[in-house]
Design a protein around this motif. Structure first.
Motif, PDB file in Angstrom:
ATOM      1  N   TRP A  10       9.300  -3.634  17.295  1.00  0.00           N
ATOM      2  CA  TRP A  10      10.159  -3.811  16.398  1.00  0.00           C
ATOM      3  C   TRP A  10      10.598  -5.271  16.369  1.00  0.00           C
ATOM      4  O   TRP A  10      10.347  -5.780  14.887  1.00  0.00           O
ATOM      5  CB  TRP A  10      11.520  -3.098  16.332  1.00  0.00           C
ATOM      6  N   LEU A  14       9.403  -7.546  12.766  1.00  0.00           N
ATOM      7  CA  LEU A  14      10.401  -8.385  12.047  1.00  0.00           C
ATOM      8  C   LEU A  14      10.078  -9.779  12.033  1.00  0.00           C
ATOM      9  O   LEU A  14      10.289 -10.161  11.013  1.00  0.00           O
ATOM     10  CB  LEU A  14      11.861  -7.938  12.727  1.00  0.00           C
ATOM     11  N   ARG A  18       9.577 -12.042   8.771  1.00  0.00           N
ATOM     12  CA  ARG A  18      10.181 -13.087   8.425  1.00  0.00           C
ATOM     13  C   ARG A  18       9.490 -14.478   8.252  1.00  0.00           C
ATOM     14  O   ARG A  18       9.847 -15.091   7.226  1.00  0.00           O
ATOM     15  CB  ARG A  18      11.312 -13.396   9.569  1.00  0.00           C
ATOM     16  N   ALA A  25      10.086  -5.409   6.387  1.00  0.00           N
ATOM     17  CA  ALA A  25       9.727  -5.364   7.705  1.00  0.00           C
ATOM     18  C   ALA A  25       8.994  -3.569   7.890  1.00  0.00           C
ATOM     19  O   ALA A  25       9.681  -2.875   7.400  1.00  0.00           O
ATOM     20  CB  ALA A  25      10.189  -5.748   8.807  1.00  0.00           C
ATOM     21  N   TYR A  34      15.464  -6.015   4.093  1.00  0.00           N
ATOM     22  CA  TYR A  34      16.743  -6.690   4.346  1.00  0.00           C
ATOM     23  C   TYR A  34      17.152  -7.379   3.137  1.00  0.00           C
ATOM     24  O   TYR A  34      16.496  -7.885   2.240  1.00  0.00           O
ATOM     25  CB  TYR A  34      16.433  -7.612   5.543  1.00  0.00           C
ATOM     26  N   MET A  40      18.167 -10.702   8.511  1.00  0.00           N
ATOM     27  CA  MET A  40      17.250 -10.385   9.308  1.00  0.00           C
ATOM     28  C   MET A  40      17.472 -11.130  10.668  1.00  0.00           C
ATOM     29  O   MET A  40      16.960 -10.668  11.766  1.00  0.00           O
ATOM     30  CB  MET A  40      15.913 -11.042   8.440  1.00  0.00           C
TER      31      MET A  40
END
Length: 69
Positions: A10, A14, A18, A25, A34, A40
């Motif tokens: 995870w 993510l 980003r 994501a 997000y 985030m």
């Protein structure tokens, strides 16, 4: 609670999203969007905290004994 491998997956998904500059994501066939980069960052901080807690080791062990006298 998720296991260490799942938490790491995870976090990696993510972080990749980003760094690409997107707010969505994807992992395990799920998609999370997000609202902002701050959101985030908060999710990443939480994942890092959970991973650190799952891998924390005991660094000091103290043993106390007596002869029973």
């Amino acid at each position: 609670m998720a296991d260490l491998a799942q938490l790491t997956a995870w976090r990696d998904a993510l972080m990749a999203a980003r760094y690409r500059g997107v707010r969505t994501a994807e992992y395990d066939g799920k998609r999370v969007t997000y609202a902002s980069d701050d959101e985030m960052a908060a999710a990443l901080a939480d994942l890092n905290r959970q991973i650190a807690g799952a891998t924390e080791r005991i660094s000091v062990v103290r043993i106390q004994s007596s002869k029973g006298l």
